[in-house]
Motif scaffolding. Sequence first.
Motif, PDB file in Angstrom:
ATOM      1  N   LEU A 113      51.355 -65.970  83.954  1.00  0.00           N
ATOM      2  CA  LEU A 113      50.990 -67.280  83.407  1.00  0.00           C
ATOM      3  C   LEU A 113      50.458 -67.140  81.980  1.00  0.00           C
ATOM      4  CD1 LEU A 113      50.911 -70.258  84.258  1.00  0.00           C
ATOM      5  CD2 LEU A 113      48.564 -69.888  85.052  1.00  0.00           C
ATOM      6  N   THR A 114      49.642 -66.115  81.766  1.00  0.00           N
ATOM      7  CA  THR A 114      49.118 -65.855  80.420  1.00  0.00           C
ATOM      8  C   THR A 114      50.240 -65.529  79.449  1.00  0.00           C
ATOM      9  OG1 THR A 114      47.062 -65.002  81.376  1.00  0.00           O
ATOM     10  CG2 THR A 114      47.522 -64.432  79.075  1.00  0.00           C
ATOM     11  N   LEU A 115      51.203 -64.750  79.907  1.00  0.00           N
ATOM     12  CA  LEU A 115      52.342 -64.374  79.058  1.00  0.00           C
ATOM     13  C   LEU A 115      53.094 -65.617  78.581  1.00  0.00           C
ATOM     14  CD1 LEU A 115      54.142 -62.108  77.880  1.00  0.00           C
ATOM     15  CD2 LEU A 115      55.457 -62.204  80.013  1.00  0.00           C
ATOM     16  N   ILE A 116      53.348 -66.554  79.466  1.00  0.00           N
ATOM     17  CA  ILE A 116      54.066 -67.782  79.104  1.00  0.00           C
ATOM     18  C   ILE A 116      53.254 -68.609  78.116  1.00  0.00           C
ATOM     19  CG2 ILE A 116      54.880 -70.002  79.988  1.00  0.00           C
ATOM     20  CD1 ILE A 116      56.777 -67.708  80.549  1.00  0.00           C
ATOM     21  N   ARG A 151      55.316 -71.430  92.279  1.00  0.00           N
ATOM     22  CA  ARG A 151      55.636 -72.827  91.985  1.00  0.00           C
ATOM     23  C   ARG A 151      55.684 -73.006  90.463  1.00  0.00           C
ATOM     24  NH1 ARG A 151      51.252 -76.219  95.179  1.00  0.00           N
ATOM     25  NH2 ARG A 151      52.423 -77.935  94.206  1.00  0.00           N
ATOM     26  N   PRO A 152      56.565 -73.869  89.956  1.00  0.00           N
ATOM     27  CA  PRO A 152      56.729 -73.951  88.497  1.00  0.00           C
ATOM     28  C   PRO A 152      55.666 -74.791  87.778  1.00  0.00           C
ATOM     29  CG  PRO A 152      58.259 -75.426  89.567  1.00  0.00           C
ATOM     30  CD  PRO A 152      57.568 -74.666  90.674  1.00  0.00           C
ATOM     31  N   ASP A 153      54.857 -75.575  88.526  1.00  0.00           N
ATOM     32  CA  ASP A 153      53.968 -76.547  87.888  1.00  0.00           C
ATOM     33  C   ASP A 153      53.030 -75.918  86.862  1.00  0.00           C
ATOM     34  OD1 ASP A 153      55.114 -78.499  89.427  1.00  0.00           O
ATOM     35  OD2 ASP A 153      53.561 -78.456  90.965  1.00  0.00           O
ATOM     36  N   ALA A 154      52.316 -74.885  87.257  1.00  0.00           N
ATOM     37  CA  ALA A 154      51.346 -74.261  86.353  1.00  0.00           C
ATOM     38  C   ALA A 154      52.038 -73.672  85.131  1.00  0.00           C
ATOM     39  CB  ALA A 154      50.560 -73.174  87.091  1.00  0.00           C
ATOM     40  N   MET A 161      45.281 -72.343  87.356  1.00  0.00           N
ATOM     41  CA  MET A 161      45.418 -71.751  88.694  1.00  0.00           C
ATOM     42  C   MET A 161      44.595 -72.511  89.722  1.00  0.00           C
ATOM     43  SD  MET A 161      45.472 -67.700  87.691  1.00  0.00           S
ATOM     44  CE  MET A 161      45.868 -67.152  89.357  1.00  0.00           C
ATOM     45  N   LEU A 162      43.488 -73.138  89.282  1.00  0.00           N
ATOM     46  CA  LEU A 162      42.661 -73.925  90.185  1.00  0.00           C
ATOM     47  C   LEU A 162      43.298 -75.288  90.468  1.00  0.00           C
ATOM     48  CD1 LEU A 162      39.936 -74.338  91.692  1.00  0.00           C
ATOM     49  CD2 LEU A 162      39.017 -75.260  89.553  1.00  0.00           C
ATOM     50  N   ILE A 163      43.768 -75.969  89.436  1.00  0.00           N
ATOM     51  CA  ILE A 163      44.314 -77.318  89.594  1.00  0.00           C
ATOM     52  C   ILE A 163      45.757 -77.283  90.095  1.00  0.00           C
ATOM     53  CG2 ILE A 163      44.749 -79.506  88.416  1.00  0.00           C
ATOM     54  CD1 ILE A 163      41.801 -78.765  88.556  1.00  0.00           C
ATOM     55  N   LEU A 171      49.447 -71.365  92.201  1.00  0.00           N
ATOM     56  CA  LEU A 171      50.748 -70.727  91.957  1.00  0.00           C
ATOM     57  C   LEU A 171      51.630 -70.714  93.195  1.00  0.00           C
ATOM     58  CD1 LEU A 171      49.731 -67.685  89.698  1.00  0.00           C
ATOM     59  CD2 LEU A 171      50.403 -69.997  89.035  1.00  0.00           C
ATOM     60  N   ARG A 172      51.019 -70.725  94.366  1.00  0.00           N
ATOM     61  CA  ARG A 172      51.823 -70.667  95.605  1.00  0.00           C
ATOM     62  C   ARG A 172      51.512 -71.863  96.503  1.00  0.00           C
ATOM     63  NH1 ARG A 172      54.320 -65.764  95.909  1.00  0.00           N
ATOM     64  NH2 ARG A 172      53.391 -64.031  94.750  1.00  0.00           N
TER      65      ARG A 172
END
Length: 590
Positions: A488-491, A525-528, A584-586, A589-590
């Motif tokens: 996530l950080t990388l993106i 999941r793609p949302d985050a 990751m809280l809101i 990822l899964r």
Amino acid sequence: MNTEQILACAVIGAMMAAFLWGRLRYDLVAALALLLALALGIVPFEEAFSGFSDDIVIIVGSALVVSAAVSRSGLVEHALNKWAPRLSSTGAQVALLTGLVALLSAFVKNIGALAILIPVAFQFAKRSGTSPSGLLMPMAFASLLGGLMTLVGTSPNVIVSRLRAELTGEPFRMFDFTPVGAILVGAGLVFLAFFHWLLPRRERTSAGLNEAINIKNYLAEARIKPDSAAVGQTVGEFLKPAEGAATVTSIVRGPGRRITPLPDATLKEGDIVLMEGDPNALDSLVAEGDLAIARDRSFTDAQSAEIGAVEAVVGANSSLIGLSAQGLALHDRFGVNLLAVSRQGQRLTERLKSLKLREGDVIVLQGDRERLPALLREFGCLPLAERTIKLGSVRRGLVPLALLGVAIALTTLGIAPVQVTFFGAAVGMVLFRAIPLREVYHALDGPILVMLAALIPVSDSLRRTGATEVAAAFLSDLGGALPGWGALTLILVAAMAVTPFLNNAATVLVMGPIAAGFATGLGYRPDAFLMAVAIGAGCDFLTPIGHQCNTLVMGPGGYKFGDYARLGAPLSLIVILVAIPALMLIWPLR
């Protein structure tokens, strides 16, 4: 990578190095980069000047004109004196301005919110005697953060919502962005309020001219109209907008009757107020009190666009010596008004129309700009260096804000794109004479617009040569070995890094599908990941070229290219550190 891709990256790298070197002005660096890209063949000849018609150039140029018209209206001074009369510390000013622009940017186009508040920043800086550079960049950054909070706050959010609908059948809704966006805004505003001192205090290159012409004791006079705000005020209350830079020397009430201007003396309808002080302070008193500036005769609306004011010194052989404006019949004979007089070492208390001029007096004459130079020669007066004198200028009150409000509403409702609405607002400012046509081209910051126009085809060479696809493939290979938070950080970091070269909307179009496929391939999941792309694309704090808000403040703030990273690098780090756990809280990822 093939040869074209290597050359495109090399030109971008050399351009960034030249920007940071700072020996050449930014518009010249951009022009040289464009010529080099053309010479190397990575920008086709037919695309060389496509940037001059790009929407970003139109948006920034139009916003500069709109902001100048809002500043000229006098509404800024009124709002400041009413709502923030004692806000003098830079930290408090930054906190107020960044909070306001962030809140506005959540619901209107962020460049519109910034255009409204730039004049306020200049007034704050003037009031506290500091450089506006300490305020403008924090405001630009806050406008970017504020846009993260809602679907309509910024274009990356709209595009990401559309991508999610294509992937999952359900788009992001209006306030799906708010939880993470609000957290980032809170963290960002705290940082900006306490660490604004990281910015160097810079001035525009022409900023010293007004200070060099240091004439402090102009005498001007104005009449209190029936509907003036000054009716019923005491002299002390009337003088508050001048903040000590002007005083009342006399009050004329009726034929031959003068009132001593004690602080508790009450002003009445029809009074003629003789004021002495700095030209800008006198203008503030006239604007805030809604007074009628004393002059032989007013000009018609049709004439007002060509009417200006000029400062000049009465020369040793001047035909004006020993004569008064009334005795000369200045307006009837020459079509000019005497607005103010300065006489060194002497306080003037006579009415302007009856004051006999002397050698060495500095006068402010109002008239047709084309005729004034010839008239000064005829009068035997020596013109001072040209500067803006707003005293006696035509003001259009609420017209600039009304036009800006219409532009923002049309954009927010999706009736017309921002480049069209802001261009229309700028034209409307001229049409309704909220800003004289001559001042329009002064408000347009040529070097900034040239820089943008030259950089657009150069930056697009990365996409044209396929260098962005190579970078995307590298990210996919690298992310496979990372944990969820690392991927996530990388993106997020990649979106931040790409934005200065592709602009924020293009970044989402390139990075969004990559992020979604990247997440799906790793079983997430793609949302985050889509949210991370939107945040990264909306948070370019490192350069003046990735977002039009950063570009808009570059000229007025007198910033250099490298100044953005001084405040933007730590803010970018804060965004990364806060956004990842919040996402990751809101959005699990899964």
